[in-house]
Design a protein around this motif. Sequence first.
Motif, PDB file in Angstrom:
ATOM      1  N   GLY A  39       0.678  -1.775   0.270  1.00  0.00           N
ATOM      2  CA  GLY A  39      -0.075  -0.376  -0.150  1.00  0.00           C
ATOM      3  C   GLY A  39       0.403   1.487  -0.020  1.00  0.00           C
ATOM      4  N   VAL A  40       2.015   0.953  -0.295  1.00  0.00           N
ATOM      5  CA  VAL A  40       2.889   2.392  -0.685  1.00  0.00           C
ATOM      6  C   VAL A  40       2.357   3.378  -1.906  1.00  0.00           C
ATOM      7  CG1 VAL A  40       5.274   3.183  -0.274  1.00  0.00           C
ATOM      8  CG2 VAL A  40       4.360   1.427   0.499  1.00  0.00           C
ATOM      9  N   THR A  41       2.199   4.363  -1.834  1.00  0.00           N
ATOM     10  CA  THR A  41       1.698   5.209  -3.102  1.00  0.00           C
ATOM     11  C   THR A  41       2.770   6.111  -3.986  1.00  0.00           C
ATOM     12  OG1 THR A  41       0.611   6.712  -1.085  1.00  0.00           O
ATOM     13  CG2 THR A  41      -0.884   5.455  -2.423  1.00  0.00           C
ATOM     14  N   TYR A  42       2.731   5.943  -5.231  1.00  0.00           N
ATOM     15  CA  TYR A  42       3.465   6.648  -5.618  1.00  0.00           C
ATOM     16  C   TYR A  42       3.834   8.282  -5.318  1.00  0.00           C
ATOM     17  CZ  TYR A  42       4.936   3.232  -8.721  1.00  0.00           C
ATOM     18  OH  TYR A  42       5.660   2.148  -8.961  1.00  0.00           O
ATOM     19  N   PRO A  43       4.538   9.337  -4.688  1.00  0.00           N
ATOM     20  CA  PRO A  43       5.800   9.164  -5.578  1.00  0.00           C
ATOM     21  C   PRO A  43       6.388   8.410  -4.687  1.00  0.00           C
ATOM     22  CG  PRO A  43       5.436  12.001  -5.606  1.00  0.00           C
ATOM     23  CD  PRO A  43       4.113  10.677  -4.512  1.00  0.00           C
ATOM     24  N   ARG A  44       5.973   8.216  -3.772  1.00  0.00           N
ATOM     25  CA  ARG A  44       7.301   7.205  -2.238  1.00  0.00           C
ATOM     26  C   ARG A  44       7.788   6.713  -2.213  1.00  0.00           C
ATOM     27  NH1 ARG A  44       2.831   6.935   1.883  1.00  0.00           N
ATOM     28  NH2 ARG A  44       4.641   5.100   2.576  1.00  0.00           N
ATOM     29  N   PRO A  45       9.340   6.217  -2.658  1.00  0.00           N
ATOM     30  CA  PRO A  45       9.771   5.444  -3.521  1.00  0.00           C
ATOM     31  C   PRO A  45      10.133   4.618  -2.205  1.00  0.00           C
ATOM     32  CG  PRO A  45      11.533   7.269  -2.398  1.00  0.00           C
ATOM     33  CD  PRO A  45       9.888   8.528  -2.421  1.00  0.00           C
ATOM     34  N   TYR A  46       9.984   4.545  -0.593  1.00  0.00           N
ATOM     35  CA  TYR A  46       9.824   3.730   0.051  1.00  0.00           C
ATOM     36  C   TYR A  46       8.643   3.474   1.523  1.00  0.00           C
ATOM     37  CZ  TYR A  46      14.243   2.198  -1.450  1.00  0.00           C
ATOM     38  OH  TYR A  46      15.498   2.662  -2.290  1.00  0.00           O
ATOM     39  N   ALA A  47       8.758   2.765   1.774  1.00  0.00           N
ATOM     40  CA  ALA A  47       7.761   3.024   2.983  1.00  0.00           C
ATOM     41  C   ALA A  47       8.285   3.678   4.493  1.00  0.00           C
ATOM     42  CB  ALA A  47       6.869   1.753   3.302  1.00  0.00           C
ATOM     43  N   ASP A  48       8.006   4.682   4.834  1.00  0.00           N
ATOM     44  CA  ASP A  48       8.456   5.353   5.801  1.00  0.00           C
ATOM     45  C   ASP A  48       8.613   3.505   6.939  1.00  0.00           C
ATOM     46  OD1 ASP A  48       5.959   4.968   7.526  1.00  0.00           O
ATOM     47  OD2 ASP A  48       5.041   7.305   6.933  1.00  0.00           O
ATOM     48  N   LYS A  49       9.221   4.525   8.178  1.00  0.00           N
ATOM     49  CA  LYS A  49       9.995   3.306   9.314  1.00  0.00           C
ATOM     50  C   LYS A  49       8.813   2.967  10.130  1.00  0.00           C
ATOM     51  CE  LYS A  49      13.340   3.062  13.149  1.00  0.00           C
ATOM     52  NZ  LYS A  49      14.252   3.543  13.900  1.00  0.00           N
ATOM     53  N   ALA A  50       7.445   3.959  10.031  1.00  0.00           N
ATOM     54  CA  ALA A  50       6.705   3.694  11.195  1.00  0.00           C
ATOM     55  C   ALA A  50       5.681   2.170  10.030  1.00  0.00           C
ATOM     56  CB  ALA A  50       5.352   4.669  11.421  1.00  0.00           C
ATOM     57  N   GLU A  51       6.322   2.089   9.001  1.00  0.00           N
ATOM     58  CA  GLU A  51       5.318   1.822   8.013  1.00  0.00           C
ATOM     59  C   GLU A  51       5.926   0.059   7.859  1.00  0.00           C
ATOM     60  OE1 GLU A  51       2.653   3.789   4.470  1.00  0.00           O
ATOM     61  OE2 GLU A  51       4.535   4.056   4.939  1.00  0.00           O
ATOM     62  N   GLN A  52       7.241   1.034   7.573  1.00  0.00           N
ATOM     63  CA  GLN A  52       8.129  -0.959   7.940  1.00  0.00           C
ATOM     64  C   GLN A  52       7.688  -1.250   9.206  1.00  0.00           C
ATOM     65  OE1 GLN A  52      12.115  -0.691   6.458  1.00  0.00           O
ATOM     66  NE2 GLN A  52      12.657  -1.550   7.929  1.00  0.00           N
ATOM     67  N   GLU A  53       8.123  -0.965  10.347  1.00  0.00           N
ATOM     68  CA  GLU A  53       7.563  -1.744  11.739  1.00  0.00           C
ATOM     69  C   GLU A  53       6.282  -2.183  12.051  1.00  0.00           C
ATOM     70  OE1 GLU A  53       9.133   0.526  14.496  1.00  0.00           O
ATOM     71  OE2 GLU A  53      11.296   1.272  13.725  1.00  0.00           O
ATOM     72  N   ALA A  54       5.270  -2.184  11.216  1.00  0.00           N
ATOM     73  CA  ALA A  54       4.452  -1.667  11.323  1.00  0.00           C
ATOM     74  C   ALA A  54       3.336  -3.183  10.492  1.00  0.00           C
ATOM     75  CB  ALA A  54       2.965  -1.144  11.422  1.00  0.00           C
ATOM     76  N   SER A  55       4.432  -2.980   9.674  1.00  0.00           N
ATOM     77  CA  SER A  55       3.490  -4.353   8.562  1.00  0.00           C
ATOM     78  C   SER A  55       5.083  -5.165   7.685  1.00  0.00           C
ATOM     79  CB  SER A  55       2.632  -3.220   7.147  1.00  0.00           C
ATOM     80  OG  SER A  55       2.942  -4.319   5.737  1.00  0.00           O
ATOM     81  N   ASN A  56       4.999  -6.504   7.713  1.00  0.00           N
ATOM     82  CA  ASN A  56       6.094  -7.583   7.622  1.00  0.00           C
ATOM     83  C   ASN A  56       6.031  -6.828   5.647  1.00  0.00           C
ATOM     84  OD1 ASN A  56       7.869  -9.065   7.458  1.00  0.00           O
ATOM     85  ND2 ASN A  56       6.783 -10.832   6.321  1.00  0.00           N
ATOM     86  N   ASP A  57       4.572  -6.667   5.232  1.00  0.00           N
ATOM     87  CA  ASP A  57       4.860  -5.812   4.188  1.00  0.00           C
ATOM     88  C   ASP A  57       5.268  -4.766   3.082  1.00  0.00           C
ATOM     89  OD1 ASP A  57       3.236  -8.555   3.204  1.00  0.00           O
ATOM     90  OD2 ASP A  57       0.939  -6.883   3.003  1.00  0.00           O
ATOM     91  N   ALA A  58       5.014  -4.215   4.062  1.00  0.00           N
ATOM     92  CA  ALA A  58       5.727  -2.992   3.579  1.00  0.00           C
ATOM     93  C   ALA A  58       7.077  -2.932   4.045  1.00  0.00           C
ATOM     94  CB  ALA A  58       5.310  -1.836   4.863  1.00  0.00           C
ATOM     95  N   LEU A  59       8.334  -3.977   5.467  1.00  0.00           N
ATOM     96  CA  LEU A  59       9.217  -4.122   5.357  1.00  0.00           C
ATOM     97  C   LEU A  59       9.806  -5.136   4.052  1.00  0.00           C
ATOM     98  CD1 LEU A  59      12.165  -4.702   7.227  1.00  0.00           C
ATOM     99  CD2 LEU A  59      11.275  -6.950   7.562  1.00  0.00           C
ATOM    100  N   ILE A  60       9.004  -6.281   3.580  1.00  0.00           N
ATOM    101  CA  ILE A  60       9.750  -6.566   2.502  1.00  0.00           C
ATOM    102  C   ILE A  60       9.136  -5.655   0.688  1.00  0.00           C
ATOM    103  CG2 ILE A  60       9.066  -8.404   0.777  1.00  0.00           C
ATOM    104  CD1 ILE A  60       8.151 -10.013   2.393  1.00  0.00           C
ATOM    105  N   PHE A  61       9.048  -4.522   1.227  1.00  0.00           N
ATOM    106  CA  PHE A  61       8.860  -3.873  -0.669  1.00  0.00           C
ATOM    107  C   PHE A  61       9.472  -2.872   0.500  1.00  0.00           C
ATOM    108  CE2 PHE A  61       8.360   1.232  -1.167  1.00  0.00           C
ATOM    109  CZ  PHE A  61       8.046   0.213  -2.942  1.00  0.00           C
ATOM    110  N   ASN A  62      10.389  -2.284   0.983  1.00  0.00           N
ATOM    111  CA  ASN A  62      11.963  -1.081   1.175  1.00  0.00           C
ATOM    112  C   ASN A  62      12.902  -2.591   0.993  1.00  0.00           C
ATOM    113  OD1 ASN A  62      10.570   0.375   2.315  1.00  0.00           O
ATOM    114  ND2 ASN A  62      10.873   0.408   3.748  1.00  0.00           N
ATOM    115  N   CYS A  63      12.811  -4.173   1.262  1.00  0.00           N
ATOM    116  CA  CYS A  63      13.963  -4.738   0.665  1.00  0.00           C
ATOM    117  C   CYS A  63      13.736  -4.705  -0.976  1.00  0.00           C
ATOM    118  CB  CYS A  63      13.927  -6.031   1.290  1.00  0.00           C
ATOM    119  SG  CYS A  63      14.107  -5.964   3.603  1.00  0.00           S
ATOM    120  N   LEU A  64      13.083  -5.162  -1.260  1.00  0.00           N
ATOM    121  CA  LEU A  64      12.757  -4.897  -2.902  1.00  0.00           C
ATOM    122  C   LEU A  64      13.924  -4.037  -3.447  1.00  0.00           C
ATOM    123  CD1 LEU A  64       9.920  -7.771  -3.403  1.00  0.00           C
ATOM    124  CD2 LEU A  64      12.144  -8.029  -4.460  1.00  0.00           C
TER     125      LEU A  64
END
Length: 122
Positions: A39-64
């Motif tokens: 659920g990371v919308t454009y134009p944001r290149p990455y999920a922010d830290k709070a999103e990443q900590e709350a969601s494994n999907d956001a973490l995996i998106f950031n890693c990819l």
Amino acid sequence: MSTILVPAGFSWITLSLVSVATLLQWQALAVGKARRKAGVTYPRPYADKAEQEASNDALIFNCLQRAHQNTLENIPVIVITTLIGALRYPVSAALACGLWSFARVVYTKGYASGDPKRVDAT
């Protein structure tokens, strides 16, 4: 008029460079799929830290996203060194480039596990 002499085996270089383009396309599709899932919308290149900590999907998106970005950062060096090496050793240069592409697939899959520390340096 001058001529360009292409060494025997140079056609393998084309195949190795196609492997690089295929790698980039595969990574881009994986990033797009992960972006939608997180659920990371454009134009944001990455999920922010709070999103990443709350969601494994956001973490995996950031890693990819980071694995893809890292690959893009290395493409100029890979293409240039492959082409220069191919002037003298076309088959070896093509094999090295193809091996690099394969290694980046392994790297991307490992990095996309959500535990990037597991993948040291590639």
